[in-house]
Design an enzyme around this catalytic site. Structure first.
Site, short mmCIF file in Angstrom:
data_model
loop_
_atom_site.label_atom_id
_atom_site.label_comp_id
_atom_site.label_asym_id
_atom_site.label_seq_id
_atom_site.Cartn_x
_atom_site.Cartn_y
_atom_site.Cartn_z
N ALA A 199 1.14 -1.17 -0.10
CA ALA A 199 -0.51 -0.28 0.32
C ALA A 199 0.84 1.50 0.38
CB ALA A 199 -0.95 -0.56 1.29
N SER A 245 1.15 4.31 2.45
CA SER A 245 1.25 3.91 4.00
C SER A 245 1.08 5.21 4.49
CB SER A 245 1.93 2.99 4.70
OG SER A 245 2.86 3.77 4.57
N THR A 255 -6.24 -0.70 8.37
CA THR A 255 -5.79 0.22 9.56
C THR A 255 -7.35 1.05 10.22
OG1 THR A 255 -5.07 2.78 9.84
CG2 THR A 255 -6.29 2.08 7.75
N ASP A 256 -6.97 1.12 11.23
CA ASP A 256 -7.45 2.57 12.38
C ASP A 256 -7.94 3.54 11.94
OD1 ASP A 256 -6.08 3.31 12.87
OD2 ASP A 256 -6.23 2.81 15.60
N GLU A 257 -7.17 3.70 11.16
CA GLU A 257 -7.87 4.89 10.62
C GLU A 257 -9.51 5.01 9.42
OE1 GLU A 257 -4.46 7.84 8.56
OE2 GLU A 257 -3.56 6.93 10.48
N TYR A 266 -5.38 9.39 2.62
CA TYR A 266 -5.46 7.47 2.89
C TYR A 266 -6.35 7.04 3.48
CZ TYR A 266 -2.41 3.85 5.82
OH TYR A 266 -2.93 3.22 6.38
N LYS A 313 -8.30 2.73 2.33
CA LYS A 313 -8.15 1.94 2.76
C LYS A 313 -9.56 1.41 3.30
CE LYS A 313 -5.02 -0.29 4.49
NZ LYS A 313 -3.70 -1.13 3.18
N ASN A 357 -1.21 2.34 14.55
CA ASN A 357 -0.09 2.94 14.80
C ASN A 357 0.74 1.52 14.84
OD1 ASN A 357 -1.61 5.72 14.96
ND2 ASN A 357 0.58 6.68 14.30
N PRO A 391 9.37 18.79 14.17
CA PRO A 391 7.85 19.33 13.89
C PRO A 391 7.18 18.85 14.31
CG PRO A 391 9.03 18.19 11.90
CD PRO A 391 9.96 17.22 13.10
P1 NAD Z 1 5.16 0.35 4.68
O1 NAD Z 1 5.33 2.27 3.66
O2 NAD Z 1 6.16 0.47 4.50
O3 NAD Z 1 5.59 -0.33 2.64
C1 NAD Z 1 4.62 -0.63 1.84
C2 NAD Z 1 5.06 -1.86 0.59
O4 NAD Z 1 4.03 -2.11 0.19
C3 NAD Z 1 6.78 -1.29 0.77
O5 NAD Z 1 7.49 -2.56 0.14
C4 NAD Z 1 6.41 -0.55 -0.82
O6 NAD Z 1 7.46 -0.97 -1.78
C5 NAD Z 1 5.06 -1.96 -0.96
N1 NAD Z 1 4.43 -1.27 -1.91
C6 NAD Z 1 3.57 -0.07 -2.65
N2 NAD Z 1 3.06 0.07 -3.43
C7 NAD Z 1 3.00 -0.84 -4.42
C8 NAD Z 1 2.73 -1.34 -4.96
N3 NAD Z 1 2.12 -0.58 -5.93
N4 NAD Z 1 2.84 -2.94 -5.66
C9 NAD Z 1 3.53 -3.26 -4.72
N5 NAD Z 1 3.77 -3.04 -3.36
C10 NAD Z 1 3.89 -1.69 -3.90
O7 NAD Z 1 4.35 0.31 4.57
P2 NAD Z 1 4.32 0.12 6.61
O8 NAD Z 1 3.59 0.48 7.16
O9 NAD Z 1 4.62 -1.43 6.81
O10 NAD Z 1 1.91 -0.80 6.29
C11 NAD Z 1 2.12 -2.05 5.91
C12 NAD Z 1 0.36 -2.18 4.99
O11 NAD Z 1 -0.03 -2.65 6.75
C13 NAD Z 1 -0.23 -0.94 4.62
O12 NAD Z 1 -1.78 -1.87 3.59
C14 NAD Z 1 -1.12 -0.07 5.54
O13 NAD Z 1 -2.63 0.41 5.09
C15 NAD Z 1 -1.02 -1.14 7.31
N6 NAD Z 1 -1.22 -1.04 8.14
C16 NAD Z 1 -0.22 0.22 8.12
C17 NAD Z 1 -0.09 0.51 10.51
C18 NAD Z 1 1.30 1.47 10.16
O14 NAD Z 1 1.02 2.16 11.70
N7 NAD Z 1 2.55 1.68 9.61
C19 NAD Z 1 -0.98 0.41 10.70
C20 NAD Z 1 -1.84 -0.83 10.38
C21 NAD Z 1 -2.08 -0.69 9.61
O1 DAU Z 2 -3.39 3.97 12.65
C1 DAU Z 2 -2.35 3.48 12.01
C2 DAU Z 2 -1.83 4.66 10.94
O2 DAU Z 2 -0.79 4.70 11.69
C3 DAU Z 2 -1.25 3.64 9.46
O3 DAU Z 2 -2.24 3.15 8.58
C4 DAU Z 2 -0.56 4.19 9.12
O4 DAU Z 2 0.13 3.55 7.43
C5 DAU Z 2 0.49 5.00 9.75
O5 DAU Z 2 1.47 5.95 8.79
C6 DAU Z 2 -0.02 5.64 10.84
O6 DAU Z 2 -0.83 7.11 10.46
P1 DAU Z 2 -0.19 8.33 11.10
O7 DAU Z 2 -0.74 9.62 10.40
O8 DAU Z 2 -0.98 7.97 12.64
O9 DAU Z 2 1.59 8.21 11.27
P2 DAU Z 2 1.94 9.15 11.66
O10 DAU Z 2 3.60 8.56 12.12
O11 DAU Z 2 2.39 10.13 10.53
O12 DAU Z 2 1.78 10.51 12.74
C7 DAU Z 2 1.97 9.91 14.02
C8 DAU Z 2 1.26 11.14 14.18
O13 DAU Z 2 2.69 11.70 14.94
C9 DAU Z 2 0.11 12.46 13.90
O14 DAU Z 2 -1.23 12.40 14.99
C10 DAU Z 2 0.69 12.45 12.89
C11 DAU Z 2 2.23 13.26 14.10
N1 DAU Z 2 2.91 14.06 13.31
C12 DAU Z 2 3.82 13.30 12.32
C13 DAU Z 2 4.81 13.24 11.90
C14 DAU Z 2 5.29 12.91 10.44
C15 DAU Z 2 3.53 14.99 13.99
O15 DAU Z 2 3.28 15.72 14.66
N2 DAU Z 2 5.02 15.13 13.13
C16 DAU Z 2 5.74 14.44 12.08
O16 DAU Z 2 6.24 15.35 12.14
#
Ligand code: NAD
Ligand code: DAU
Length: 346
Positions: free
Chosen positions: A85, A87, A130-132, A155, A159, A184, A210
């Site tokens: 995805a 993400s 995701t919970d979002e 985003y 999802k 998260n 930031p």
């Molecule tokens: P990430 O951005 O670290 O990794 C995404 C991966 O998908 C990468 O390896 C990228 O190369 C691959 N990818 C992206 N576009 C692609 C495409 N078109 N074809 C094939 N591969 C592709 O993401 P993550 O944080 O590891 O999240 C993984 C999954 O979990 C996502 O579906 C995200 O929505 C979900 N998720 C993430 C979080 C979080 O906190 N990071 C929480 C809940 C759910």
């Molecule tokens: O809740 C699950 C989600 O968590 C996943 O589905 C997403 O893929 C993942 O990116 C994450 O989303 P968030 O937007 O919550 O994560 P992020 O790390 O971008 O931000 C966490 C919190 O911190 C959010 O409230 C925004 C804030 N933030 C983020 C960044 C990057 C800042 O204050 N400063 C920053 O520079």
């Protein structure tokens, strides 16, 4: 039947932990990691298992339906764990269409392949979400599996849409699926655009931290290894056509989390107390910034016996250690395209 599991997005943050777990824990399974290697995908994350006999890698974009069909045929795929995805919320605000393509159209391509190749029920399409999708909470309450979808960012809208498509393929075509919506994640190998690794990177480089708005937004944090354990549990024991929420029981206001991170970084770097906190800079809020996420994870706890095992303090400490020990990884991923994105966004 011997499982041949297609894990998409296996070179990314969460995906690499899931691939490693499945390759090591289930040598009887064949694991095919399908990943386009976008800026967020990195095969360095999987160096330790890349030569395993049960592991294969395919560099394919999920937008390419023909290549996906070939992979299903080539390996006789029995199951899918779909993580690939776009993400990052901030990127989705800058360019929503990329999220429509990968997260929605890419998911539908995978669903079509599964629908075409799977003739019996003994398969599973597992969508990692995701919970979002539930939108935002006020100061109280929790997201349950019954909470209405109400996504606020491009985003989360993408999802939510992909969740709906997965469910629709279950209802319309009888595709056996399961969906999890997780909070998260943090831990090793997370790309340094997300809050925790970005701030670790900035502290090491003595750059501003930031914090969006007043830092009052609250997130529920889960160590990535605990998420991988939950995915294993749901993949093997979850019920078809069901959703499970996964959360850390671990809510933190952003500013409190950032202060804890600063404190741990100062201790590990041998800085005077307060050195890292002095880098905090309150900046313009993220548009549509959800105030609070909190997961009620009692369903997965009661039905599948899963609960998180790592506290935030412990997980954060392990995460910082990983980034400090892997400065070359951080250096490698923070070049080129990534630097350009960071320049345009911050
Ligand atoms: P990430 O951005 O670290 O990794 C995404 C991966 O998908 C990468 O390896 C990228 O190369 C691959 N990818 C992206 N576009 C692609 C495409 N078109 N074809 C094939 N591969 C592709 O993401 P993550 O944080 O590891 O999240 C993984 C999954 O979990 C996502 O579906 C995200 O929505 C979900 N998720 C993430 C979080 C979080 O906190 N990071 C929480 C809940 C759910
Ligand atoms: O809740 C699950 C989600 O968590 C996943 O589905 C997403 O893929 C993942 O990116 C994450 O989303 P968030 O937007 O919550 O994560 P992020 O790390 O971008 O931000 C966490 C919190 O911190 C959010 O409230 C925004 C804030 N933030 C983020 C960044 C990057 C800042 O204050 N400063 C920053 O520079």
């Amino acid at each position: 039947m011997k499982k041949k599991i297609l894990i998409t997005g296996g070179a990314g943050f969460i995906g690499s932990h899931v691939v490693r777990k499945f390759v090591k824990q289930y040598p009887e399974y064949t694991i095919i990691n399908l990943d386009a290697l976008t800026y967020a995908g990195n095969l360095e994350n999987l160096k330790d298992i890349e030569k395993a006999a049960n592991y294969y890698f395919e560099k394919i974009n999920i937008l390419d339906a023909t290549q996906i069909n070939s992979v299903f045929e080539k390996y006789a795929i029995t199951d899918v764990i779909h993580l690939a995805a776009e993400s990052h919320v901030d990127r989705s605000i800058l360019s929503p269409i990329d999220f429509v393509y990968t997260n929605i159209a890419g998911t539908v391509n995978l669903l079509n392949a599964a629908k075409a190749y799977w003739k019996k029920d003994a398969h599973r399409f597992y969508h990692v979400s995701t919970d979002e999708v539930y939108g935002t909470l006020g100061n109280t309450g929790f997201f349950t599996e019954e909470t209405r979808y109400s996504p606020n960012s491009p985003y989360s809208a993408s999802k939510a849409s992909s969740d709906h498509f997965v469910r629709a393929y279950g209802e319309t075509y009888g595709l056996p699926y399961v969906i999890t919506n997780c909070s998260n994640n943090y831990g090793p190998n997370q790309f340094p655009e997300k809050l925790i690794p970005l701030f670790i990177h900035n502290i090491v480089n003595k750059k501003p931290l930031p914090v969006y708005g007043k830092g009052d937004n609250t997130r529920d944090w889960l160590f990535v290894i605990d998420h991988a354990i939950a995915i294993d549990r749901v993949f093997h024991h979850g019920k078809n056509h069901e959703t499970y929420n996964i959360g850390g029981f671990n809510e933190w206001k952003n500013i409190d989390l950032v202060k804890l991170l600063c404190k741990q970084m100062d201790e590990k770097l041998g800085n005077n107390s307060g050195t890292s906190e002095a880098l905090i800079s309150y900046v313009k809020d993220r548009p549509g910034h959800d105030l609070r996420y909190a997961i009620d994870a009692s369903k997965i706890n009661k039905e599948l016996g899963w609960k998180p095992s790592v506290s935030l303090e412990e997980g954060l400490s392990q995460t910082i250690d990983w980034y400090l020990d892997n400065s070359q990884w951080l250096e490698d991923v923070t070049s080129g395209v990534y630097k350009e994105y960071i320049r345009s966004n911050k």
